[in-house]
Design an enzyme around this catalytic site. Structure first.
Site, PDB file in Angstrom:
ATOM      1  N   GLU A  97      45.419  -4.678 -24.853  1.00 59.83           N
ATOM      2  CA  GLU A  97      44.106  -5.174 -24.448  1.00 59.83           C
ATOM      3  C   GLU A  97      44.200  -6.095 -23.239  1.00 59.83           C
ATOM      4  O   GLU A  97      43.366  -6.036 -22.347  1.00 59.83           O
ATOM      5  CB  GLU A  97      43.419  -5.894 -25.616  1.00 59.83           C
ATOM      6  CG  GLU A  97      43.004  -4.967 -26.743  1.00 59.83           C
ATOM      7  CD  GLU A  97      42.018  -3.884 -26.296  1.00 59.83           C
ATOM      8  OE1 GLU A  97      41.338  -4.086 -25.274  1.00 59.83           O
ATOM      9  OE2 GLU A  97      41.948  -2.840 -26.948  1.00 59.83           O
ATOM     10  N   TYR A 136      36.629 -11.322 -25.703  1.00 63.87           N
ATOM     11  CA  TYR A 136      36.839  -9.877 -25.731  1.00 63.87           C
ATOM     12  C   TYR A 136      38.160  -9.517 -26.425  1.00 63.87           C
ATOM     13  O   TYR A 136      38.188  -8.690 -27.349  1.00 63.87           O
ATOM     14  CB  TYR A 136      36.812  -9.260 -24.313  1.00 63.87           C
ATOM     15  CG  TYR A 136      37.322  -7.853 -24.395  1.00 63.87           C
ATOM     16  CD1 TYR A 136      36.502  -6.846 -24.900  1.00 63.87           C
ATOM     17  CD2 TYR A 136      38.648  -7.549 -24.109  1.00 63.87           C
ATOM     18  CE1 TYR A 136      36.982  -5.570 -25.084  1.00 63.87           C
ATOM     19  CE2 TYR A 136      39.139  -6.265 -24.284  1.00 63.87           C
ATOM     20  CZ  TYR A 136      38.299  -5.285 -24.776  1.00 63.87           C
ATOM     21  OH  TYR A 136      38.779  -4.028 -24.984  1.00 63.87           O
ATOM     22  N   ASP A 141      33.011  -4.832 -23.968  1.00 64.54           N
ATOM     23  CA  ASP A 141      33.573  -4.803 -22.615  1.00 64.54           C
ATOM     24  C   ASP A 141      32.583  -4.114 -21.679  1.00 64.54           C
ATOM     25  O   ASP A 141      31.485  -3.723 -22.098  1.00 64.54           O
ATOM     26  CB  ASP A 141      34.963  -4.142 -22.598  1.00 64.54           C
ATOM     27  CG  ASP A 141      34.879  -2.628 -22.679  1.00 64.54           C
ATOM     28  OD1 ASP A 141      33.817  -2.096 -23.066  1.00 64.54           O
ATOM     29  OD2 ASP A 141      35.881  -1.961 -22.347  1.00 64.54           O
ATOM     30  N   CYS A 190      30.500   8.315 -19.829  1.00 63.41           N
ATOM     31  CA  CYS A 190      29.371   7.538 -19.282  1.00 63.41           C
ATOM     32  C   CYS A 190      29.914   6.545 -18.260  1.00 63.41           C
ATOM     33  O   CYS A 190      29.821   5.332 -18.420  1.00 63.41           O
ATOM     34  CB  CYS A 190      28.624   6.824 -20.406  1.00 63.41           C
ATOM     35  SG  CYS A 190      27.056   6.112 -19.857  1.00 63.41           S
ATOM     36  N   CYS A 214      26.541  13.547 -18.308  1.00 61.30           N
ATOM     37  CA  CYS A 214      25.597  13.616 -19.427  1.00 61.30           C
ATOM     38  C   CYS A 214      25.673  14.955 -20.166  1.00 61.30           C
ATOM     39  O   CYS A 214      25.426  15.012 -21.374  1.00 61.30           O
ATOM     40  CB  CYS A 214      24.185  13.338 -18.931  1.00 61.30           C
ATOM     41  SG  CYS A 214      24.030  11.716 -18.156  1.00 61.30           S
ATOM     42  N   CYS A 252      27.994  14.628 -23.003  1.00 58.34           N
ATOM     43  CA  CYS A 252      27.850  13.388 -23.779  1.00 58.34           C
ATOM     44  C   CYS A 252      27.210  13.645 -25.143  1.00 58.34           C
ATOM     45  O   CYS A 252      26.152  14.280 -25.230  1.00 58.34           O
ATOM     46  CB  CYS A 252      26.991  12.394 -23.001  1.00 58.34           C
ATOM     47  SG  CYS A 252      26.750  10.847 -23.892  1.00 58.34           S
ATOM     48  N   CYS A 282      19.434   9.752 -25.499  1.00 58.86           N
ATOM     49  CA  CYS A 282      19.726   8.708 -24.508  1.00 58.86           C
ATOM     50  C   CYS A 282      18.473   8.351 -23.711  1.00 58.86           C
ATOM     51  O   CYS A 282      17.884   9.185 -23.016  1.00 58.86           O
ATOM     52  CB  CYS A 282      20.824   9.174 -23.558  1.00 58.86           C
ATOM     53  SG  CYS A 282      21.112   7.990 -22.220  1.00 58.86           S
TER      54      CYS A 282
HETATM   55  S1  SF4 Z   1      23.564  10.801 -21.784  1.00 57.95           S
HETATM   56 FE1  SF4 Z   1      23.269   8.596 -21.562  1.00 57.95          FE
HETATM   57  S2  SF4 Z   1      25.003   7.665 -22.614  1.00 57.95           S
HETATM   58 FE2  SF4 Z   1      25.523   9.807 -22.251  1.00 57.95          FE
HETATM   59  S3  SF4 Z   1      26.613   9.853 -20.277  1.00 57.95           S
HETATM   60 FE3  SF4 Z   1      24.459  10.197 -19.829  1.00 57.95          FE
HETATM   61  S4  SF4 Z   1      23.642   8.162 -19.377  1.00 57.95           S
HETATM   62 FE4  SF4 Z   1      25.574   7.870 -20.460  1.00 57.95          FE
END
Ligand code: SF4
Length: 306
Positions: A51, A134, A152, A207, A214, A217, A223
């Site tokens: 870390e 942290y 973080d 992200c 996205c 994701c 989101c």
């Molecule tokens: S969908 Fe939202 S959380 Fe996922 S990468 Fe895109 S902006 Fe980031």
């Protein structure tokens, strides 16, 4: 807060959990990178070291340094007996070399105050040299498996985007970001550990600050940031980064590099002059390294690792 407001908040939190936790957990199981400090493969000292090393430095770059440090200094006691010159040399080009000296001081404090065992209480951890909120939270969550938010820049970015539909603009964590982290953390202890690791990993690999992927994701469907059309993507609160070339940071790095490469870890002033043409800047950098305890200036003006 009225009973009605409380109910709304509780049902909001349940919705938040069911929208985000299951897809994120599945994504983590399938995509988490396999580092030697993950999945219970090391002890609390290994986690603490990883870390500290990975602050401001990507984990893939940290990996060879972490391996060699754990090889040479596998315990706080071992590192506590190293010399400053040894730790500065072993820090290599990881950047922000004061971290190496602070780690050694941290190891010494762990030996003196906790008989060589990394403590498992937040107050004891943040009282150690170089350990802030942290790192303490990360050690508690990732090694001791405690339920505590780990915040973080990667986690802040994911939570602010996905839950608030806004860009996280850097700088220090805001009150709102801390609230989001508290609220989003699953109540179940084991799930909270996974949540912390997975949001951090998602921020590091999917992200990302400038190019969120996205399409890959797991949070895409719910989101708020993607739904709003990525407003202010990449905008920062902090001022633009100064380019590295010609900065005092670069000159300090060159001085330390030359000292590490010398067998005696010491250079005459004439030798140090060969590192950088601007003598005024060079002298200022030698003085600041001396102030930070990273070099010593001897009576004959030669410079050495401490
Ligand atoms: S969908 Fe939202 S959380 Fe996922 S990468 Fe895109 S902006 Fe980031």
């Amino acid at each position: 807060m009225t009973d009605q407001q409380k109910k709304t908040t509780e049902s909001d939190d349940r919705a938040l959990y069911s929208d985000f936790y299951p897809p994120l957990a599945q994504w983590w199981q399938e995509n988490a990178r396999d580092f030697p400090w993950r999945f219970g493969k090391t002890d609390a000292w290994g986690v603490l070291l990883s870390e500290v090393m990975s602050q401001q430095t990507p984990m893939t770059r940290v990996l060879p340094y972490w391996m060699s440090w754990m090889d040479v200094w596998p315990t706080p006691r071992a590192l506590s007996e190293a010399t400053p010159a040894e730790v500065i040399t072993a820090w290599g080009t990881l950047g922000y070399p004061r971290r190496a000296l602070r780690l050694r001081e941290c190891a010494q404090a762990i030996v003196e105050r906790h008989a060589g065992r990394v403590p498992d209480a937040y107050e004891d951890l943040v009282a150690l040299p170089g350990i802030g909120n942290y790192t303490a939270s990360a050690v508690l969550a990732f090694h001791y498996q405690q339920r505590i938010p780990v915040l973080d820049t990667n986690v802040r970015r994911v939570l602010t985007r996905a839950l608030d539909g806004q860009e996280s603009r850097g700088g220090s964590a805001t009150t709102r970001e801390k609230q989001l982290a508290e609220r989003a953390l699953p109540a179940d202890r084991a799930q909270s550990v996974l949540w912390n690791q997975a949001t951090m990993e998602l921020g590091a690999t999917v992200c990302t600050a400038k190019n969120p992927n996205c399409d890959a994701c797991p949070l895409r469907e719910n989101c708020a940031f993607a739904a709003a059309g990525w407003p202010g993507l990449g905008q920062k609160r902090t001022r633009a980064k100064q380019s590295f070339a010609g900065t005092n940071r670069q000159v300090r790095g060159l001085i330390l590099k030359a000292l590490r490469a010398d067998p005696a870890h010491a250079l005459s002033y004439e030798q140090v002059r060969g590192v950088w043409a601007d003598a005024v800047q060079l002298d200022a950098c030698i003085a600041s390294l001396d102030e930070d305890g990273l070099v010593v200036i001897r009576a004959d003006h030669s410079v050495a690792l401490p």
